[in-house]
Design a protein around this motif. Structure first.
Motif, PDB file in Angstrom:
ATOM      1  N   GLN A 154     -11.845 -43.083 -28.832  1.00  0.00           N
ATOM      2  CA  GLN A 154     -12.293 -44.162 -27.946  1.00  0.00           C
ATOM      3  C   GLN A 154     -11.221 -45.241 -27.895  1.00  0.00           C
ATOM      4  OE1 GLN A 154     -16.141 -45.258 -29.776  1.00  0.00           O
ATOM      5  NE2 GLN A 154     -17.154 -44.037 -28.194  1.00  0.00           N
ATOM      6  N   LYS A 155     -10.756 -45.535 -26.695  1.00  0.00           N
ATOM      7  CA  LYS A 155      -9.737 -46.577 -26.564  1.00  0.00           C
ATOM      8  C   LYS A 155     -10.328 -47.775 -25.831  1.00  0.00           C
ATOM      9  CE  LYS A 155      -6.382 -48.810 -24.189  1.00  0.00           C
ATOM     10  NZ  LYS A 155      -6.354 -49.418 -22.852  1.00  0.00           N
ATOM     11  N   GLY A 203     -23.314 -38.507 -35.070  1.00  0.00           N
ATOM     12  CA  GLY A 203     -22.746 -37.378 -35.810  1.00  0.00           C
ATOM     13  C   GLY A 203     -21.309 -37.045 -35.451  1.00  0.00           C
ATOM     14  N   ASN A 204     -20.729 -37.851 -34.553  1.00  0.00           N
ATOM     15  CA  ASN A 204     -19.345 -37.581 -34.149  1.00  0.00           C
ATOM     16  C   ASN A 204     -18.353 -38.175 -35.138  1.00  0.00           C
ATOM     17  OD1 ASN A 204     -19.934 -36.463 -31.411  1.00  0.00           O
ATOM     18  ND2 ASN A 204     -20.841 -38.496 -31.161  1.00  0.00           N
ATOM     19  N   ASP A 205     -17.174 -37.580 -35.208  1.00  0.00           N
ATOM     20  CA  ASP A 205     -16.054 -38.257 -35.851  1.00  0.00           C
ATOM     21  C   ASP A 205     -15.413 -39.137 -34.789  1.00  0.00           C
ATOM     22  OD1 ASP A 205     -16.403 -37.004 -38.311  1.00  0.00           O
ATOM     23  OD2 ASP A 205     -15.355 -35.208 -37.605  1.00  0.00           O
ATOM     24  N   VAL A 206     -15.014 -40.344 -35.180  1.00  0.00           N
ATOM     25  CA  VAL A 206     -14.492 -41.280 -34.187  1.00  0.00           C
ATOM     26  C   VAL A 206     -13.134 -41.841 -34.610  1.00  0.00           C
ATOM     27  CG1 VAL A 206     -15.030 -43.283 -32.750  1.00  0.00           C
ATOM     28  CG2 VAL A 206     -16.892 -42.023 -33.824  1.00  0.00           C
ATOM     29  N   VAL A 257     -11.308 -44.167 -38.119  1.00  0.00           N
ATOM     30  CA  VAL A 257      -9.927 -44.651 -38.137  1.00  0.00           C
ATOM     31  C   VAL A 257      -9.695 -45.533 -36.916  1.00  0.00           C
ATOM     32  CG1 VAL A 257      -7.501 -43.992 -38.114  1.00  0.00           C
ATOM     33  CG2 VAL A 257      -9.147 -42.604 -39.376  1.00  0.00           C
ATOM     34  N   VAL A 258      -9.168 -46.727 -37.147  1.00  0.00           N
ATOM     35  CA  VAL A 258      -8.870 -47.650 -36.048  1.00  0.00           C
ATOM     36  C   VAL A 258      -7.352 -47.799 -35.958  1.00  0.00           C
ATOM     37  CG1 VAL A 258      -9.228 -49.945 -35.088  1.00  0.00           C
ATOM     38  CG2 VAL A 258     -10.991 -48.922 -36.560  1.00  0.00           C
ATOM     39  N   VAL A 259      -6.769 -47.251 -34.885  1.00  0.00           N
ATOM     40  CA  VAL A 259      -5.308 -47.246 -34.771  1.00  0.00           C
ATOM     41  C   VAL A 259      -4.849 -48.330 -33.787  1.00  0.00           C
ATOM     42  CG1 VAL A 259      -3.279 -45.851 -34.181  1.00  0.00           C
ATOM     43  CG2 VAL A 259      -5.301 -44.751 -35.179  1.00  0.00           C
ATOM     44  N   ALA A 260      -3.845 -49.074 -34.191  1.00  0.00           N
ATOM     45  CA  ALA A 260      -3.223 -50.051 -33.292  1.00  0.00           C
ATOM     46  C   ALA A 260      -2.495 -49.282 -32.198  1.00  0.00           C
ATOM     47  CB  ALA A 260      -2.247 -50.918 -34.070  1.00  0.00           C
ATOM     48  N   LEU A 285     -12.830 -35.239 -26.596  1.00  0.00           N
ATOM     49  CA  LEU A 285     -12.851 -36.154 -25.464  1.00  0.00           C
ATOM     50  C   LEU A 285     -12.055 -37.407 -25.813  1.00  0.00           C
ATOM     51  CD1 LEU A 285     -14.119 -36.888 -22.684  1.00  0.00           C
ATOM     52  CD2 LEU A 285     -16.062 -37.841 -23.917  1.00  0.00           C
ATOM     53  N   CYS A 286     -11.390 -37.947 -24.796  1.00  0.00           N
ATOM     54  CA  CYS A 286     -10.707 -39.236 -24.960  1.00  0.00           C
ATOM     55  C   CYS A 286     -11.357 -40.210 -23.986  1.00  0.00           C
ATOM     56  CB  CYS A 286      -9.225 -39.074 -24.647  1.00  0.00           C
ATOM     57  SG  CYS A 286      -8.290 -40.597 -24.807  1.00  0.00           S
ATOM     58  N   GLU A 287     -12.059 -41.199 -24.528  1.00  0.00           N
ATOM     59  CA  GLU A 287     -12.718 -42.178 -23.663  1.00  0.00           C
ATOM     60  C   GLU A 287     -11.849 -43.430 -23.558  1.00  0.00           C
ATOM     61  OE1 GLU A 287     -17.465 -41.597 -24.119  1.00  0.00           O
ATOM     62  OE2 GLU A 287     -16.502 -42.662 -25.769  1.00  0.00           O
TER      63      GLU A 287
END
Ligand code: ASP
Ligand code: MG
Length: 406
Positions: free
Chosen positions: A6-7, A33-36, A131-134, A168-170
């Protein structure tokens, strides 16, 4: 259940309240239940503000240092979101580009991703961490911080989605999807449910406001399904996917316009080998991107050659061509900044003839003169006088059956 990237863009993380809404959306996806994996932009306006500060100190700051500075915008939001998720009792870890192993080439300010070390991220995700990526940043093989060009977080998101083989890429943004035309110009424009990568790539002038166009090329290459949607509503947005049979029913999917065009004509150049190279090499050397080119038929061994460049490069291109004209003995160089490009785009065109003639007839009926034409398998573009842009978009939108019914 699956792995979802998710972006969230700058306007979706503009303040703490919004970061909290983002956290809730991420948490909901995780609870299902998703990995995010989350990719963030800097807060709206922050990147511009950092550039302003740097250019107050120096007209042309060292590009390496500028990237170190610009990367802080995304560092801030990534940390703030992880802190917010932690406070909500979710296991979240923020990561900078180099920690997420986003390896790029070393062109500071416009770096390209070479590879992403996915195993490391997968390991962390498997333990049910968020995981939150810059976004927007990476590092070169020497460890220098790089950035991916304005709007580059989209590309980070798609690249990470492809490296992780995400389902999926949101892309969450401040509009609710991709439209059949610019809604500011054509009030009957409507949201597109599904569009192919190729159409999206051809819609650069329309789509690029929503997605960094480089991210679409990436998505196409690695077949990453992308969902462009609003972070301010629950409504479905636009799916950008590979072409399928269901898409062929529409001949034209969108009408786009681009006012960022200028035209240059060299009059009466000698029609002989090597002339085109002499005209375009110095333009390319100056880093100017030429879009359309037409050469008239030969008359008395001479021909006229016309091409278009972005408006911002017009002055420089004119200066270059005035010199070239002298060298190659062209009679005159004419320029015109009051032009625009109007295009119709659709994969359905591949199997239909007559799209061009409908387009030309429709413009003719409105007395709009076509100055240049270019076509590809799925696009027809006409250069027209700039003042007719809005009218042209509207009549083409109607004739190709794209108008929203009310
Ligand atoms: N913050 C960067 C920019 O404004 C990257 C991004 O938002 O995608 O261009
Ligand atoms: Mg953006």
């Amino acid at each position: 259940m699956g792995l979802i990237v998710q972006k969230f863009g700058g306007t979706s993380v503009a303040n703490l309240e919004q970061i909290h809404s983002v956290a809730k959306r991420v948490a909901k996806t995780y609870d299902q239940g998703n990995d995010v994996v989350v990719i963030l932009s800097a807060m709206a306006g922050v990147t511009d503000g950092l550039i302003d500060m740097a250019t107050k100190i120096s007209e042309s700051p060292e590009k390496r240092e500028l990237d170190v500075l610009l990367a802080t915008g995304e560092q801030t939001t990534a940390a703030l979101l992880a802190i917010t998720l932690n406070a909500m009792n979710y296991p979240a870890l923020s990561m900078l580009g180099h920690q997420a192993k986003v390896v790029t080439d070393c062109s500071f300010g416009n770096a390209r991703i070479i590879e992403i070390g996915a195993e490391y991220l997968i390991d962390i995700i498997k333990k049910r961490n968020i995981v939150v990526v810059a976004g927007f940043q990476g590092c070169d093989i020497k460890g220098n911080i790089t950035t991916l060009g304005r709007g580059g977080s989209d590309t980070t998101a798609v690249a990470i989605a492809s490296a992780l083989k995400a389902d999926l890429c949101e892309i969450y943004t401040d509009v609710d999807g991709i439209y059949t035309a610019d809604p500011n110009v054509c009030e009957k424009a409507k949201k597109i449910d599904k569009i192919s990568y190729d159409e999206m790539l051809n819609m650069a002038s329309l789509g690029a406001k929503v997605l960094q166009i480089r991210s679409v090329g990436f998505a196409k290459k690695y077949n990453v399904p992308v969902h462009v949607r609003s972070s301010f509503s629950e409504e479905e947005g636009t799916m950008v996917v590979s072409e399928d049979a269901g898409m062929e029913s529409l001949i034209v999917s969108a009408v786009t316009h681009d006012k960022d065009q200028a035209r240059i004509t060299l009059k009466k150049v000698h029609d002989q080998p090597g002339i085109a190279a002499k005209i375009f090499t110095p333009i390319a050397d100056a880093g100017i991107v030429v879009d359309m080119i037409i050469q008239n038929t030969r008359a008395q061994g001479q021909t006229d050659l016309t091409f278009t460049v972005p408006k911002k490069d017009f002055q420089m291109a004119m200066e270059i061509e005035l010199k070239v004209a002298e060298e190659i003995g062209a009679v005159d160089v004419l320029g015109d900044k009051n032009i625009a490009k109007v295009s119709v785009i659709g994969v359905g065109m591949k199997n239909h003839s007559g799209v061009a003639s409908i387009m030309f007839n429709t413009l003719a009926k409105e007395n709009i003169n076509i100055i240049m034409i270019s076509t590809s398998e799925i696009r027809i573009s006409c250069i027209i006088e700039e003042k007719y842009t809005e009218l042209a978009v509207r009549v083409l939108h109607t004739v190709f059956g794209l108008d929203e019914e009310d």
